[in-house]
Enzyme design. Structure first.
Site, PDB file in Angstrom:
ATOM      1  CG  HIS A 218      -1.934   1.229   0.866  1.00  0.00           C
ATOM      2  ND1 HIS A 218      -2.976   1.250  -0.027  1.00  0.00           N
ATOM      3  CD2 HIS A 218      -1.819   2.487   1.314  1.00  0.00           C
ATOM      4  CE1 HIS A 218      -3.471   2.459  -0.112  1.00  0.00           C
ATOM      5  NE2 HIS A 218      -2.789   3.239   0.705  1.00  0.00           N
ATOM      6  CE1 TYR A 222      -2.255   6.923  -1.176  1.00  0.00           C
ATOM      7  CE2 TYR A 222      -1.744   5.616   0.751  1.00  0.00           C
ATOM      8  CZ  TYR A 222      -2.672   6.156  -0.114  1.00  0.00           C
ATOM      9  OH  TYR A 222      -4.004   5.931   0.070  1.00  0.00           O
ATOM     10  CG  HIS A 369      -8.704   1.184  -7.438  1.00  0.00           C
ATOM     11  ND1 HIS A 369      -9.068   2.453  -7.036  1.00  0.00           N
ATOM     12  CD2 HIS A 369      -7.662   0.825  -6.648  1.00  0.00           C
ATOM     13  CE1 HIS A 369      -8.269   2.840  -6.046  1.00  0.00           C
ATOM     14  NE2 HIS A 369      -7.402   1.869  -5.789  1.00  0.00           N
ATOM     15  CG  PHE A 370      -4.371  -1.502 -10.473  1.00  0.00           C
ATOM     16  CD1 PHE A 370      -3.681  -1.574 -11.655  1.00  0.00           C
ATOM     17  CD2 PHE A 370      -4.842  -2.675  -9.898  1.00  0.00           C
ATOM     18  CE1 PHE A 370      -3.483  -2.779 -12.292  1.00  0.00           C
ATOM     19  CE2 PHE A 370      -4.658  -3.895 -10.526  1.00  0.00           C
ATOM     20  CZ  PHE A 370      -3.979  -3.945 -11.731  1.00  0.00           C
ATOM     21  CG  HIS A 371      -5.242  -0.099 -15.582  1.00  0.00           C
ATOM     22  ND1 HIS A 371      -5.412  -1.337 -15.011  1.00  0.00           N
ATOM     23  CD2 HIS A 371      -4.189  -0.228 -16.433  1.00  0.00           C
ATOM     24  CE1 HIS A 371      -4.519  -2.182 -15.504  1.00  0.00           C
ATOM     25  NE2 HIS A 371      -3.761  -1.531 -16.368  1.00  0.00           N
ATOM     26  NE  ARG A 432      -6.341  -8.289  -9.455  1.00  0.00           N
ATOM     27  CZ  ARG A 432      -5.523  -7.701  -8.571  1.00  0.00           C
ATOM     28  NH1 ARG A 432      -5.863  -7.647  -7.286  1.00  0.00           N
ATOM     29  NH2 ARG A 432      -4.400  -7.169  -8.936  1.00  0.00           N
ATOM     30  NE  ARG A 433      -3.106 -10.463 -10.664  1.00  0.00           N
ATOM     31  CZ  ARG A 433      -2.495 -10.324  -9.505  1.00  0.00           C
ATOM     32  NH1 ARG A 433      -2.866 -11.033  -8.479  1.00  0.00           N
ATOM     33  NH2 ARG A 433      -1.511  -9.494  -9.364  1.00  0.00           N
TER      34      ARG A 433
HETATM   35 FE1  HAS Z   1      -5.908   1.741  -4.221  1.00  0.00          FE
HETATM   36  C1  HAS Z   1      -6.152  -1.688  -4.485  1.00  0.00           C
HETATM   37  C2  HAS Z   1      -7.903   1.714  -1.459  1.00  0.00           C
HETATM   38  C3  HAS Z   1      -5.502   5.153  -3.873  1.00  0.00           C
HETATM   39  C4  HAS Z   1      -3.255   1.670  -6.409  1.00  0.00           C
HETATM   40  N1  HAS Z   1      -4.918   0.277  -5.257  1.00  0.00           N
HETATM   41  C5  HAS Z   1      -5.197  -1.070  -5.262  1.00  0.00           C
HETATM   42  C6  HAS Z   1      -4.308  -1.749  -6.160  1.00  0.00           C
HETATM   43  C7  HAS Z   1      -3.444  -0.798  -6.663  1.00  0.00           C
HETATM   44  C8  HAS Z   1      -3.850   0.466  -6.098  1.00  0.00           C
HETATM   45  C9  HAS Z   1      -2.293  -1.022  -7.613  1.00  0.00           C
HETATM   46  O1  HAS Z   1      -9.061  -0.332   0.489  1.00  0.00           O
HETATM   47  C10 HAS Z   1      -4.358  -3.232  -6.507  1.00  0.00           C
HETATM   48  C11 HAS Z   1      -3.426  -4.051  -5.718  1.00  0.00           C
HETATM   49  C12 HAS Z   1      -3.484  -5.483  -6.161  1.00  0.00           C
HETATM   50  O2  HAS Z   1      -2.895  -5.803  -7.197  1.00  0.00           O
HETATM   51  O3  HAS Z   1      -4.156  -6.289  -5.499  1.00  0.00           O
HETATM   52  N2  HAS Z   1      -6.628   3.162  -2.948  1.00  0.00           N
HETATM   53  C13 HAS Z   1      -7.429   2.942  -1.888  1.00  0.00           C
HETATM   54  C14 HAS Z   1      -7.722   4.211  -1.217  1.00  0.00           C
HETATM   55  C15 HAS Z   1      -7.051   5.182  -1.922  1.00  0.00           C
HETATM   56  C16 HAS Z   1      -6.357   4.508  -2.986  1.00  0.00           C
HETATM   57  C17 HAS Z   1      -8.564   4.402  -0.012  1.00  0.00           C
HETATM   58  N3  HAS Z   1      -4.651   3.138  -4.998  1.00  0.00           N
HETATM   59  C18 HAS Z   1      -4.640   4.478  -4.709  1.00  0.00           C
HETATM   60  C19 HAS Z   1      -3.569   5.128  -5.420  1.00  0.00           C
HETATM   61  C20 HAS Z   1      -2.933   4.144  -6.130  1.00  0.00           C
HETATM   62  C21 HAS Z   1      -3.620   2.899  -5.856  1.00  0.00           C
HETATM   63  C22 HAS Z   1      -3.267   6.597  -5.334  1.00  0.00           C
HETATM   64  C23 HAS Z   1      -1.769   4.233  -7.023  1.00  0.00           C
HETATM   65  C24 HAS Z   1      -1.113   5.297  -7.320  1.00  0.00           C
HETATM   66  N4  HAS Z   1      -6.873   0.302  -3.198  1.00  0.00           N
HETATM   67  C25 HAS Z   1      -7.603   0.492  -2.060  1.00  0.00           C
HETATM   68  C26 HAS Z   1      -8.051  -0.809  -1.548  1.00  0.00           C
HETATM   69  C27 HAS Z   1      -7.548  -1.783  -2.399  1.00  0.00           C
HETATM   70  C28 HAS Z   1      -6.813  -1.054  -3.424  1.00  0.00           C
HETATM   71  C29 HAS Z   1      -8.873  -1.081  -0.354  1.00  0.00           C
HETATM   72  C30 HAS Z   1      -7.703  -3.305  -2.283  1.00  0.00           C
HETATM   73  C31 HAS Z   1      -8.817  -3.791  -3.059  1.00  0.00           C
HETATM   74  C32 HAS Z   1      -8.883  -5.298  -3.073  1.00  0.00           C
HETATM   75  O4  HAS Z   1      -9.858  -5.827  -2.545  1.00  0.00           O
HETATM   76  O5  HAS Z   1      -7.987  -5.964  -3.623  1.00  0.00           O
HETATM   77  C33 HAS Z   1      -7.005   6.663  -1.595  1.00  0.00           C
HETATM   78  O6  HAS Z   1      -5.676   7.073  -1.398  1.00  0.00           O
HETATM   79  C34 HAS Z   1      -7.648   7.501  -2.657  1.00  0.00           C
HETATM   80  C35 HAS Z   1      -7.712   8.964  -2.298  1.00  0.00           C
HETATM   81  C36 HAS Z   1      -8.046   9.838  -3.471  1.00  0.00           C
HETATM   82  C37 HAS Z   1      -9.037  10.719  -3.553  1.00  0.00           C
HETATM   83  C38 HAS Z   1      -9.220  11.539  -4.818  1.00  0.00           C
HETATM   84  C39 HAS Z   1      -8.754  12.959  -4.661  1.00  0.00           C
HETATM   85  C40 HAS Z   1      -8.796  13.701  -5.963  1.00  0.00           C
HETATM   86  C41 HAS Z   1      -7.838  14.534  -6.392  1.00  0.00           C
HETATM   87  C42 HAS Z   1      -7.988  15.211  -7.748  1.00  0.00           C
HETATM   88  C43 HAS Z   1      -8.650  16.547  -7.665  1.00  0.00           C
HETATM   89  C44 HAS Z   1      -8.693  17.280  -8.954  1.00  0.00           C
HETATM   90  C45 HAS Z   1      -9.782  17.392  -9.738  1.00  0.00           C
HETATM   91  C46 HAS Z   1      -9.714  18.011 -11.080  1.00  0.00           C
HETATM   92  C47 HAS Z   1     -11.090  16.844  -9.348  1.00  0.00           C
HETATM   93  C48 HAS Z   1      -9.981  10.942  -2.456  1.00  0.00           C
HETATM   94  C49 HAS Z   1      -6.658  14.846  -5.559  1.00  0.00           C
HETATM   95  C50 HAS Z   1      -9.339  19.439 -11.120  1.00  0.00           C
HETATM   96  C51 HAS Z   1     -10.099  20.261 -12.077  1.00  0.00           C
HETATM   97  C52 HAS Z   1      -9.624  20.691 -13.250  1.00  0.00           C
HETATM   98  C53 HAS Z   1     -10.353  21.762 -13.952  1.00  0.00           C
HETATM   99  C54 HAS Z   1      -8.442  20.119 -13.929  1.00  0.00           C
HETATM  100 CU    CU Z   2      -3.984  -0.192  -0.569  1.00  0.00          CU
END
Ligand code: HAS
Ligand code: CU
Length: 542
Positions: A218, A222, A369-371, A432-433
């Site tokens: 995890h 980050y 999600h991760f893409h 998946r996979r």
């Molecule tokens: Fe995740 C699984 C929970 C963020 C990557 N995640 C994965 C896996 C990967 C991954 C690779 O709780 C798969 C692992 C595997 O192979 O089994 N993830 C989260 C949570 C967050 C999160 C709570 N993940 C990421 C990030 C990753 C990433 C970042 C890579 C860089 N994830 C999970 C969980 C799993 C999981 C479970 C396990 C699932 C399972 O069952 O296998 C948080 O950090 C997300 C917070 C983000 C936000 C969004 C904020 C938005 C922003 C943009 C604002 C700008 C805007 C546009 C709207 C709350 C900052 C501006 C406007 C304009 C005009 C341009």
């Molecule tokens: Cu995680």
């Protein structure tokens, strides 16, 4: 020759070159996989080749492209913000070590002996050279960490009162998160996987191995994200002629990543046996803590972009959005990466909820999600940053500017299709996979069969986007017109920070983080090691 003397950037360029080469190879494999899942008959299509390719794609994209790119960026930011780099010999040696390790692991995968996917869960067993190569990559990255820390310590001696330049502040946090993360990986690889693959021990415990893996896995996400945030906070506002909305908030956000990135790993193990539900709850709470800095980031970066529009005289509720330079390849990449992350991050919050996780775990939803997160929020930011970096680092004008501007939009469209469909079919139950979307012609698979074809179209668009990116990079590098490098300037905040303070006490925050990690992991790990366990012999399906 323009006659402009460029500073020595060999170190950065070497790192970026390896990163981009890994990306190119990973992209070529990805398109074959997307077509295979949609059951399009490709020459030589087989299960063996499919899983070999998925392993190579995952390792090259998620572990090699990201790590080398972040190391290159770290050196660049250190030099630009602190004025110099210490221990350059170590930096060069670490680069070659990491590259050697990468080649070793890549050869192990391509030889067909190490089809274990990028998470290398036992009891799937790889050739020992896969694990040893990965270890060398990590040891090389520790050299990078040592160089950045040493550079900071020396700079701090000369500047006791100055707040850490924000861009470096973020990169240093990424380094700290990486050290905390890889400590778990080191235990898994050195005490379990390497001796097991060498035949020194016969069996390993899959759940204990997974627990160490997710201690690492995890915060790894980050380690990828924080450098992208460095770009969003410290380069983009300046580039769009705005100001950073709040310097203080940015610093707090980065420090929160030190604290809460690691003690959350059980949100990947909700369905694993042997871990008490109460500990899964603890990790759920910390997971929701780690959502917070990203929510703050959403607020701060949007506010900073709005400031840019206001400074250009826009007064309406949303007209500042149109005033942003959407035809600039760097900004378009980052703007689209942010938009995508709003959706991908929301999906993360769903994954983190115990009950909802049961619906999406191990389905195509996770791929979706991760893409959107690492595959777009991070990767598209890095690609866009290349367009900003190349003139500054190589002193060359971007070649094929039209391709450069199309590229992020193609990526965005391709990923919206690919990621969106995978979320939907995941909810329909598609695992998946899987090699074939038909899933052994099962009845339930009929519902998603046509959709895997649409997601394959998304994959093809992504591949075209990758080709555009590679053409611009190679074209610029080889044939770009030589120019005087534009200035490297970081964002100014609306209100400057006075003196170094609490947010610059990196050692202190690291100690707090270690305490939190021990609190989250000591008891469940003790339980796992002391309860009666059933270990597994190695398993090699191919
Ligand atoms: Fe995740 C699984 C929970 C963020 C990557 N995640 C994965 C896996 C990967 C991954 C690779 O709780 C798969 C692992 C595997 O192979 O089994 N993830 C989260 C949570 C967050 C999160 C709570 N993940 C990421 C990030 C990753 C990433 C970042 C890579 C860089 N994830 C999970 C969980 C799993 C999981 C479970 C396990 C699932 C399972 O069952 O296998 C948080 O950090 C997300 C917070 C983000 C936000 C969004 C904020 C938005 C922003 C943009 C604002 C700008 C805007 C546009 C709207 C709350 C900052 C501006 C406007 C304009 C005009 C341009
Ligand atoms: Cu995680």
């Amino acid at each position: 020759m323009s006659g402009v003397e460029l500073p020595d950037r060999r170190l950065e360029v070497q790192h970026f070159a390896v990163a981009i080469a890994a990306f190119g190879l990973g992209a070529a494999m990805a398109v074959m996989q997307a077509l295979s899942r949609a059951d399009i008959p490709l020459p030589m299509r087989s299960e063996k080749l499919y899983y070999l390719s998925v392993t190579a794609h995952g390792v090259l994209m998620a572990l090699v492209f990201t790590t080398f790119f972040i190391m290159g960026l770290g050196y660049f930011v250190a030099r630009e913000t602190l004025g110099k780099l210490e221990w350059k010999g170590l930096a060069t040696g670490s680069f070659w070590l990491a590259l050697f390790g990468t080649l070793m692991t890549t050869v192990a995968i391509l030889s067909g002996t190490s089809t274990v996917l990028y998470t290398f869960y036992p009891p799937l067993q790889a050739h020992w050279s896969f694990y040893v190569g990965a270890t060398l990559l990590v040891v090389g990255s520790w050299g990078f960490c040592a160089v950045l820390i040493r550079t900071y310590v020396m700079w701090r001696k000369d500047h006791p009162e100055t707040p850490t330049p924000l861009a470096f502040h973020g990169m240093l946090v990424s380094v700290i998160v990486w050290i905390l993360a890889t400590s778990g990986l080191a235990v898994e690889v050195l005490t379990m996987l390497v001796p097991w693959s060498l035949g020194l021990i016969k069996t390993v415990d899959p759940v204990i191995a997974r627990t160490w893996f997710w201690w690492f896995g995890h915060p790894l996400t980050y380690f990828w994200l924080i450098p992208a945030y460095v770009v969003w906070y410290t380069i983009v506002p300046r580039h769009v002629e705005g100001k950073l909305f709040s310097d203080q908030l940015a610093r707090v956000v980065f420090i929160m990543f030190i604290l809460f990135s690691t003690p959350v790993g059980f949100h990947h193990q909700f369905t694993d046996p042997g871990i008490d539900a109460s500990w899964k709850l603890v990790h759920t709470i910390t997971t929701y803590m780690i959502l917070f800095p990203s929510l703050v980031t959403a607020f701060t970066v949007i506010a900073s972009l709005e400031v840019a529009g206001r400074l250009k005289g826009k007064k309406g509720l949303f007209d500042w959005i149109g005033a942003l330079p959407w035809k600039d390849p760097f900004f378009a990449s980052v703007g689209l990466a942010m938009l995508t992350f709003a959706v991908g991050g929301f999906g993360g919050a769903i994954n983190a909820a115990y009950a909802m996780n049961a619906m999406v775990h191990n389905t195509a939803w996770i791929m979706g999600h991760f893409h959107l997160t690492v595959g777009t929020a991070v990767a598209l930011t890095f690609m866009g940053l290349c367009y900003w970096l190349m003139p500054r680092v190589l002193g060359r004008e971007l070649k094929f500017p039209k391709l450069a501007i199309w590229q992020p939009y193609l990526w965005f469209v391709g990923m919206t299709i690919f990621g969106g469909i995978n979320h939907v079919v995941g909810l329909m139950g598609m695992p998946r996979r899987v090699y074939s979307g038909k899933f052994l012609d099962s009845e339930v698979a009929k519902g998603w069969e046509g959709m895997t074809l649409i997601s394959a179209y998304g994959g093809v668009i992504l591949f075209i986007s990758s080709l555009c990116f590679l053409a611009v990079i190679l074209g610029t590098w080889l044939w770009g017109k030589e120019i005087a490098p534009p200035e490297v300037a970081f964002s100014e905040p609306l209100e400057a920070t006075g003196k170094a303070g609490l947010w610059d006490r990196f050692g202190f925050w690291t100690v707090v983080a270690v305490v939190l990690i021990i609190a989250a992991y000591a008891v469940p790990l003790y339980d796992l090691y002391t309860m009666p366990r059933f270990e597994s012999l190695p398993f090699k399906p191919f």
